[in-house]
Design a protein around this motif. Structure first.
Motif, short mmCIF file in Angstrom:
data_model
loop_
_atom_site.label_atom_id
_atom_site.label_comp_id
_atom_site.label_asym_id
_atom_site.label_seq_id
_atom_site.Cartn_x
_atom_site.Cartn_y
_atom_site.Cartn_z
N SER A 1 4.02 8.22 -12.83
CA SER A 1 3.50 7.23 -13.19
C SER A 1 4.27 6.09 -12.68
O SER A 1 3.42 5.18 -12.15
N LEU A 2 5.57 6.05 -12.37
CA LEU A 2 6.20 4.90 -11.67
C LEU A 2 5.62 5.02 -10.15
O LEU A 2 5.38 3.70 -9.54
N LEU B 1 -0.18 1.05 -6.30
CA LEU B 1 -1.27 -0.06 -6.74
C LEU B 1 -0.57 -1.44 -6.27
O LEU B 1 -1.15 -2.05 -5.76
N GLY B 2 0.73 -1.63 -6.64
CA GLY B 2 1.49 -2.66 -6.18
C GLY B 2 1.38 -2.85 -4.79
O GLY B 2 1.13 -4.05 -4.17
N GLY B 3 1.55 -1.84 -3.82
CA GLY B 3 1.36 -1.88 -2.67
C GLY B 3 0.10 -2.40 -1.93
O GLY B 3 -0.15 -3.14 -0.99
N VAL B 4 -0.99 -1.77 -2.57
CA VAL B 4 -2.10 -1.93 -2.18
C VAL B 4 -2.49 -3.47 -2.44
O VAL B 4 -3.02 -4.34 -1.59
N PHE B 5 -2.18 -4.01 -3.54
CA PHE B 5 -2.45 -5.42 -3.84
C PHE B 5 -1.48 -6.23 -3.13
O PHE B 5 -2.18 -7.42 -2.81
N THR C 1 14.86 4.66 -4.89
CA THR C 1 14.24 3.49 -3.98
C THR C 1 13.26 4.15 -3.15
O THR C 1 12.42 3.71 -2.59
N ARG C 2 13.83 5.43 -2.44
CA ARG C 2 12.93 5.92 -1.46
C ARG C 2 11.51 6.44 -2.02
O ARG C 2 10.82 6.33 -1.31
N ILE C 3 11.67 7.13 -3.18
CA ILE C 3 10.22 7.22 -4.03
C ILE C 3 9.49 6.19 -4.01
O ILE C 3 8.19 6.13 -3.71
N ILE C 4 9.84 4.88 -4.56
CA ILE C 4 9.12 3.75 -4.94
C ILE C 4 8.80 3.34 -3.41
O ILE C 4 7.71 2.83 -3.13
#
Length: 255
Positions: free
Chosen positions: A83-84, A90-94, A182-185
């Motif tokens: 979920s994270l 989506l944040g990256g796309v936005f 952080t690497r996952i995000i």
């Protein structure tokens, strides 16, 4: 393909590889890959939006190599963080979408404001980094913070991983675990942003490939160094790196 191969094996290709290598090492250790990558690419004459697009590809590939390593070693479970990853993608796309609507000058203003805000967060977080904290003391995560950071990461990027590391340190995660999360995000936000930049035509493969190869090599080198990093070094270096990032962005605004 022959033209691309010639670009990759040229002096410029080697320079781009070196930039990617150094940026990834800094990014893994201190979450500030953009401090090396973006200004260096701008310095060699690459347009801002192409620079950001290549940065997302290179950083995303670098982070993916780390994530795969964590999974193989059993350090992380993707199921736990699905979920994270979706939220930060989506944040990256936005963020990428917003960046394509802005001029370079406006992007630098946004980056400057974000970095100044994050700089004070880092300073206020020193009390959370005064000792090596056990994992049993970890606090619940708020996905809104990583989502907001991923928007900034998708649109610009410098200091975004550092913001995430600081957030997880504040939540009582040990430094290595904070880096792993952080690497996952970083992987998920960069993937979302890159796909948007790719479909809007901002990706230059002649630049992206050598930078990415350097980033992969640098990410593994950075992970080898992490166990030797002491908490007191982090306390000193994080504010310094953030300050340098702010100086860099302010300089870009003035020239």
């Amino acid at each position: 393909m022959e033209i691309l191969l010639h670009e990759w094996l040229s002096v410029n290709g080697f320079i781009l590889f070196t930039i990617g290598l150094l940026a990834a090492v800094i990014g893994v250790l201190f979450g500030a890959a953009g401090f090396i990558l973006l200004p260096a690419m701008l310095l060699v004459g690459i347009p801002i939006h192409t620079t950001v697009a290549v940065n997302k590809f290179a950083t995303g590939i670098s982070a993916l190599s780390n994530v795969l390593s964590f999974l193989i070693k059993g350090h992380l479970s993707l199921k736990k963080f699905t979920s994270l990853m979706m939220i930060t993608s989506l944040g990256g796309v936005f963020g990428a979408f917003l960046a394509t609507l802005l001029t370079e000058q406006v992007m630098n203003v946004v980056a400057c404001i974000s970095l100044i805000f994050a700089f004070f967060i880092v300073l206020c977080s020193h009390k959370f980094m005064g000792k090596d904290i056990k994992e049993t003391q970890e606090q619940p995560m708020n996905k809104l913070i990583p989502f907001a950071i991923s928007i900034y990461d998708g649109g610009f990027g410098p200091g975004s991983a550092l913001m995430n590391i600081t957030y997880y340190l504040k939540k009582q995660y040990i430094y290595i675990k904070a880096v792993e999360l952080t690497r996952i995000i970083t992987f998920s936000s960069c993937t979302g942003a890159f796909l948007f930049y790719y479909f809007t035509g901002f990706v230059n493969w002649g630049i992206a490939i050598p930078v990415s190869i350097g980033s992969i090599a640098g990410s593994f080198l950075g992970l080898k160094i992490i166990p030797y990093i002491k908490t007191k070094w982090i306390q000193i270096l994080l504010p310094i790196i953030f300050f340098l990032l702010i100086v860099q962005v302010v300089f870009n605004l003035l020239i």
